[in-house]
Design a protein around this motif. Structure first.
Motif, PDB file in Angstrom:
ATOM      1  N   PHE A  29       1.176  -1.390  -0.078  1.00 38.93           N
ATOM      2  CA  PHE A  29      -0.029  -0.213   0.527  1.00 38.93           C
ATOM      3  C   PHE A  29       0.819   1.289  -0.172  1.00 38.93           C
ATOM      4  O   PHE A  29       0.148   2.421  -0.856  1.00 38.93           O
ATOM      5  CB  PHE A  29      -0.804  -0.351   1.074  1.00 38.93           C
ATOM      6  CG  PHE A  29      -1.925  -0.881   0.678  1.00 38.93           C
ATOM      7  CD1 PHE A  29      -2.075  -2.209  -0.054  1.00 38.93           C
ATOM      8  CD2 PHE A  29      -3.508  -0.525   1.947  1.00 38.93           C
ATOM      9  CE1 PHE A  29      -3.128  -2.989  -0.288  1.00 38.93           C
ATOM     10  CE2 PHE A  29      -4.523  -1.143   1.954  1.00 38.93           C
ATOM     11  CZ  PHE A  29      -4.450  -2.410   1.108  1.00 38.93           C
ATOM     12  N   SER A  30       1.715   1.356   0.542  1.00 42.21           N
ATOM     13  CA  SER A  30       2.686   2.943   1.197  1.00 42.21           C
ATOM     14  C   SER A  30       3.347   2.491  -0.099  1.00 42.21           C
ATOM     15  O   SER A  30       4.202   1.983  -0.556  1.00 42.21           O
ATOM     16  CB  SER A  30       3.383   2.841   2.262  1.00 42.21           C
ATOM     17  OG  SER A  30       4.697   1.147   2.477  1.00 42.21           O
ATOM     18  N   ASN A 116      11.504 -11.768   4.492  1.00 47.31           N
ATOM     19  CA  ASN A 116      11.898 -10.261   3.329  1.00 47.31           C
ATOM     20  C   ASN A 116      11.251  -9.804   4.351  1.00 47.31           C
ATOM     21  O   ASN A 116      11.447  -9.612   5.847  1.00 47.31           O
ATOM     22  CB  ASN A 116      10.389 -10.373   2.510  1.00 47.31           C
ATOM     23  CG  ASN A 116       8.758 -10.261   2.838  1.00 47.31           C
ATOM     24  OD1 ASN A 116       9.157  -8.889   4.073  1.00 47.31           O
ATOM     25  ND2 ASN A 116       8.147 -11.168   2.816  1.00 47.31           N
ATOM     26  N   ARG A 117      11.782  -8.550   3.662  1.00 45.87           N
ATOM     27  CA  ARG A 117      12.536  -7.367   5.430  1.00 45.87           C
ATOM     28  C   ARG A 117      11.914  -6.215   4.642  1.00 45.87           C
ATOM     29  O   ARG A 117      12.157  -5.564   3.675  1.00 45.87           O
ATOM     30  CB  ARG A 117      13.732  -7.009   5.657  1.00 45.87           C
ATOM     31  CG  ARG A 117      13.974  -5.767   6.968  1.00 45.87           C
ATOM     32  CD  ARG A 117      15.331  -5.953   7.640  1.00 45.87           C
ATOM     33  NE  ARG A 117      15.719  -8.075   8.185  1.00 45.87           N
ATOM     34  CZ  ARG A 117      16.689  -7.696   9.142  1.00 45.87           C
ATOM     35  NH1 ARG A 117      17.979  -7.192   8.673  1.00 45.87           N
ATOM     36  NH2 ARG A 117      16.104  -8.444   9.815  1.00 45.87           N
ATOM     37  N   ALA A 118      10.798  -4.814   5.193  1.00 40.78           N
ATOM     38  CA  ALA A 118      10.277  -4.073   4.223  1.00 40.78           C
ATOM     39  C   ALA A 118      10.201  -2.701   5.739  1.00 40.78           C
ATOM     40  O   ALA A 118      10.203  -3.338   6.661  1.00 40.78           O
ATOM     41  CB  ALA A 118       8.931  -4.499   4.375  1.00 40.78           C
ATOM     42  N   HIS A 119      10.511  -1.743   4.855  1.00 43.67           N
ATOM     43  CA  HIS A 119      10.706  -0.250   5.837  1.00 43.67           C
ATOM     44  C   HIS A 119       9.154   0.086   6.237  1.00 43.67           C
ATOM     45  O   HIS A 119       8.574  -0.040   4.518  1.00 43.67           O
ATOM     46  CB  HIS A 119      11.837   0.252   5.377  1.00 43.67           C
ATOM     47  CG  HIS A 119      12.295   1.795   6.250  1.00 43.67           C
ATOM     48  ND1 HIS A 119      12.919   1.976   7.032  1.00 43.67           N
ATOM     49  CD2 HIS A 119      11.271   2.541   6.254  1.00 43.67           C
ATOM     50  CE1 HIS A 119      12.878   3.141   7.466  1.00 43.67           C
ATOM     51  NE2 HIS A 119      11.655   3.070   7.146  1.00 43.67           N
ATOM     52  N   HIS A 120       9.075  -0.313   7.250  1.00 51.51           N
ATOM     53  CA  HIS A 120       7.196   0.839   7.094  1.00 51.51           C
ATOM     54  C   HIS A 120       7.552   1.542   7.748  1.00 51.51           C
ATOM     55  O   HIS A 120       8.276   2.414   8.771  1.00 51.51           O
ATOM     56  CB  HIS A 120       6.620  -0.119   8.809  1.00 51.51           C
ATOM     57  CG  HIS A 120       6.343  -1.464   7.725  1.00 51.51           C
ATOM     58  ND1 HIS A 120       5.060  -1.438   8.115  1.00 51.51           N
ATOM     59  CD2 HIS A 120       7.195  -2.548   6.993  1.00 51.51           C
ATOM     60  CE1 HIS A 120       4.689  -3.175   7.252  1.00 51.51           C
ATOM     61  NE2 HIS A 120       6.271  -3.396   7.081  1.00 51.51           N
ATOM     62  N   ALA A 121       6.962   3.208   6.916  1.00 49.41           N
ATOM     63  CA  ALA A 121       6.882   4.113   7.125  1.00 49.41           C
ATOM     64  C   ALA A 121       6.567   4.993   8.410  1.00 49.41           C
ATOM     65  O   ALA A 121       7.191   6.145   8.665  1.00 49.41           O
ATOM     66  CB  ALA A 121       6.423   5.546   6.081  1.00 49.41           C
ATOM     67  N   ASP A 122       5.992   4.269   9.148  1.00 49.43           N
ATOM     68  CA  ASP A 122       5.814   4.405  10.457  1.00 49.43           C
ATOM     69  C   ASP A 122       5.329   2.938  11.114  1.00 49.43           C
ATOM     70  O   ASP A 122       4.852   2.158  10.803  1.00 49.43           O
ATOM     71  CB  ASP A 122       4.401   4.798  10.639  1.00 49.43           C
ATOM     72  CG  ASP A 122       4.042   5.836  11.492  1.00 49.43           C
ATOM     73  OD1 ASP A 122       4.131   6.746  12.210  1.00 49.43           O
ATOM     74  OD2 ASP A 122       3.839   5.110  12.699  1.00 49.43           O
ATOM     75  N   ILE A 123       5.882   3.381  12.216  1.00 56.90           N
ATOM     76  CA  ILE A 123       6.151   1.972  13.270  1.00 56.90           C
ATOM     77  C   ILE A 123       5.942   2.156  14.522  1.00 56.90           C
ATOM     78  O   ILE A 123       5.381   1.219  15.048  1.00 56.90           O
ATOM     79  CB  ILE A 123       7.484   1.096  13.250  1.00 56.90           C
ATOM     80  CG1 ILE A 123       7.479  -0.883  13.667  1.00 56.90           C
ATOM     81  CG2 ILE A 123       8.400   1.875  14.072  1.00 56.90           C
ATOM     82  CD1 ILE A 123       6.888  -1.187  12.289  1.00 56.90           C
ATOM     83  N   GLU A 171      -5.047   1.298   8.242  1.00 61.02           N
ATOM     84  CA  GLU A 171      -4.975   0.300   6.809  1.00 61.02           C
ATOM     85  C   GLU A 171      -4.022   0.473   5.870  1.00 61.02           C
ATOM     86  O   GLU A 171      -3.505  -0.313   5.391  1.00 61.02           O
ATOM     87  CB  GLU A 171      -6.206   1.777   6.229  1.00 61.02           C
ATOM     88  CG  GLU A 171      -6.153   0.522   5.197  1.00 61.02           C
ATOM     89  CD  GLU A 171      -7.392   1.890   3.954  1.00 61.02           C
ATOM     90  OE1 GLU A 171      -7.636   1.548   2.566  1.00 61.02           O
ATOM     91  OE2 GLU A 171      -7.820   2.966   4.590  1.00 61.02           O
ATOM     92  N   GLU A 172      -3.240   1.613   5.805  1.00 63.88           N
ATOM     93  CA  GLU A 172      -1.905   1.361   5.313  1.00 63.88           C
ATOM     94  C   GLU A 172      -1.260   0.345   5.658  1.00 63.88           C
ATOM     95  O   GLU A 172      -0.057  -0.257   5.412  1.00 63.88           O
ATOM     96  CB  GLU A 172      -1.304   2.388   4.912  1.00 63.88           C
ATOM     97  CG  GLU A 172       0.352   2.700   4.371  1.00 63.88           C
ATOM     98  CD  GLU A 172       0.810   3.918   4.103  1.00 63.88           C
ATOM     99  OE1 GLU A 172       0.535   4.578   3.493  1.00 63.88           O
ATOM    100  OE2 GLU A 172       1.632   4.591   4.767  1.00 63.88           O
ATOM    101  N   SER A 173      -0.579   0.184   6.883  1.00 68.92           N
ATOM    102  CA  SER A 173       0.399  -0.321   7.492  1.00 68.92           C
ATOM    103  C   SER A 173      -0.212  -2.286   7.624  1.00 68.92           C
ATOM    104  O   SER A 173       0.283  -2.938   6.956  1.00 68.92           O
ATOM    105  CB  SER A 173       0.181  -0.266   9.464  1.00 68.92           C
ATOM    106  OG  SER A 173       1.213  -1.298   9.804  1.00 68.92           O
TER     107      SER A 173
END
Length: 510
Positions: A29-30, A116-123, A171-173
């Motif tokens: 989504f992000s 897999n490893r992904a950077h979440h824009a907000d955690i 929702e994005e997360s």
């Protein structure tokens, strides 16, 4: 397997990682994952040793290669499981990088893992973008120890909701978590088919042969470095908490196709967030030596067998909980690369480039409060020149190879306007070969918000080699006011944040 068969086997493993990456990108989504491609995918064997990886983010992949064994040994695995974690002291890097691991069973036998490893824009940090000017790990967002998100194919929806609702955009997360789950499911199915094609015994023998081949290539590459001891030191500008000129020291001992990398003499961990777990320092070490190996070297654990590293416990590169680490993964890892290249330049002056920009130029921003938008981006800069030519302009260098967010995506999804986006002409260091130029990117805020900057090479310029000049340091400005390299500020509608990223160092006397 004969050499041709081994090459096909390796390529098929790599293709599975590529497929996982396509699923993750297309389902995310992000913009941070979908457009900037801030994610990585890999395959590990039953012991947690790296088997294959896509050409994604070096700091993700190297740290996973170093730390995955402890993660997989800590869990009880069953078919259909997926485990999630982000704890930097339990196999992670920094909290925004969220890792999902899925086991692969064939006929009831555990054969390996897809990851897999992904950077979440907000955690879930107190500041939007989850890259705050922090002094403790707890300030950087929710800490996720390894725990099951899926058990035997059944998604724990309450756990997924709990993780997502701790962020500013649930929702994005949740969409990004779901994309990561889907990528691993695709990887599990593809790897199962591959193992059935070869048969379990031949597949396992193929991994042994692949690692042995990679180890031979790695040892041969290291033998091209003259035996001896090489030492170099560089420093970080600051930690955002008042500590400046934070030293990183590396001593390389090369002998008989093997190398020991010792970080003794490096500064102790600091109050600010430029500390990192040893896995992140290992990622930098593995990246640098992988660059010296032939292009056909398989990206597996065997390629790293001739390399050993050590760092004193409690130092900047082997920090102890609860040290803050948000910038260690992005800024300190990049400086470790500079230090290693500086040491290797003494041994291989015709192969090692001058320092590249030395920063990921991190900017995190968003609306204040628990609800609202949250955005994160890294910016390219100048690449260091080398004996064979000029450095590249305005590119991501070394420990990251993410893309920029396209202006159209940025302006359509966030209350931002890009006022300027250009190459920073003349910022590369002069020399017989010119260092690459940095870039300029200016963001106008269309409503009140908050931003955080975690940037480096604002005080100490990227160095040149063989008489080449240093690249220009970076600059950060808010509506014309000069800002420190690491800071956070509230802004109002009409304020403009402009970042000028560093140029690369030059090579050779002009």
């Amino acid at each position: 397997m004969n050499p041709a068969e081994l090459n096909i086997f390796s390529s098929r493993l790599d293709a599975i990682c590529d497929k996982m990456g396509l699923v993750l990108r297309n389902a995310a989504f992000s913009p941070n994952i979908r457009d900037r491609l801030d994610f990585s995918c890999a395959i590990f064997d039953v012991a947690g040793e790296l088997c294959a990886q896509a050409a994604h983010i070096p700091v993700h992949l190297g740290s996973m290669a170093y730390a995955m064994r402890d993660v997989v040994e800590s869990q009880c695995w069953r078919a259909g499981d997926q485990v999630v974690f982000n704890d930097p002291y339990l196999g992670g890097t920094h909290l925004p990088d969220v890792t999902l691991v899925a086991p692969v069973f064939v006929d009831g036998t555990l054969m390996g893992y897809v990851v897999n490893r992904a950077h979440h824009a907000d955690i879930g940090a107190g500041r939007p973008g989850s890259m705050p000017i922090s002094s403790r790990l707890e300030e950087e967002g929710q800490i996720i120890p390894p725990l099951h998100l899926v058990e035997q194919g059944r998604l724990d929806r309450s756990r997924l909701r709990s993780l997502s609702r701790a962020t500013r955009n649930p929702e994005e997360s949740e969409g990004d978590f779901t994309a990561q789950l889907a990528a691993n499911r695709a990887g599990v199915r593809a790897l199962e088919r591959l193992i059935r094609h070869y048969g379990a015994r031949r597949f396992t023998d193929g991994l042994v042969a692949l690692n042995a081949y990679a180890a031979r290539l790695a040892e041969h590459a290291i033998r091209q470095i003259p035996d001896g001891e090489y030492r170099f030191a560089d420093c970080l500008d600051d930690d955002g908490q008042g500590n400046v000129d934070i030293t990183i020291v590396a001593r390389l001992c090369v002998e008989g196709g093997r190398v020991d990398v010792d970080f003794s003499g490096t500064a102790a961990q600091v109050p600010g967030n430029v500390n990192c777990p040893l896995a992140v320092a290992a990622a930098s070490v593995l990246y640098v030596f992988r660059c010296l190996m032939p292009a056909q070297t398989p990206a597996c654990a065997g390629a790293f067998r001739p390399i050993r590293l050590s760092a004193p416990e409690g130092c900047l590169l082997n920090a102890s909980r609860p040290a803050a680490v948000a910038a260690g993964n992005v800024e300190t890892s990049t400086r470790v690369v500079d230090v290693l290249l500086g040491a290797l330049a003494q041994a291989l002056p015709e192969r090692i480039p001058a320092a590249s920009q030395g920063s990921m130029n991190n900017i995190a921003m968003g609306g204040d409060g628990q609800s609202g938008w949250s955005y994160y981006e890294t910016l390219g800069g100048g690449m260091g020149a080398h004996a064979g030519g000029d450095g590249l302009d305005a590119v991501q260098t070394d420990m990251t190879n993410t893309l920029n967010t396209p202006v159209e995506i940025l302006e359509s999804q966030y209350p931002l306007r890009v006022r300027r986006y250009a190459v920073r002409r003349g910022s590369g260091g002069r020399g017989w070969h010119r260092g690459g130029d940095g870039l300029i990117r200016a963001f106008e805020f269309l409503e009140s918000a908050h931003f955080t900057l975690l940037t480096e090479r604002r005080r100490h310029a990227p160095w040149g080699l063989a008489g080449g000049q240093a690249g220009a340091p970076g600059l950060n400005r808010l509506s014309g006011e000069l800002l420190p390299g690491k800071c956070e500020r509230p802004v109002g509608a009409g304020d403009c944040l402009e970042m000028e990223t560093p140029g690369g160092g030059g090579f050779g006397v002009l």
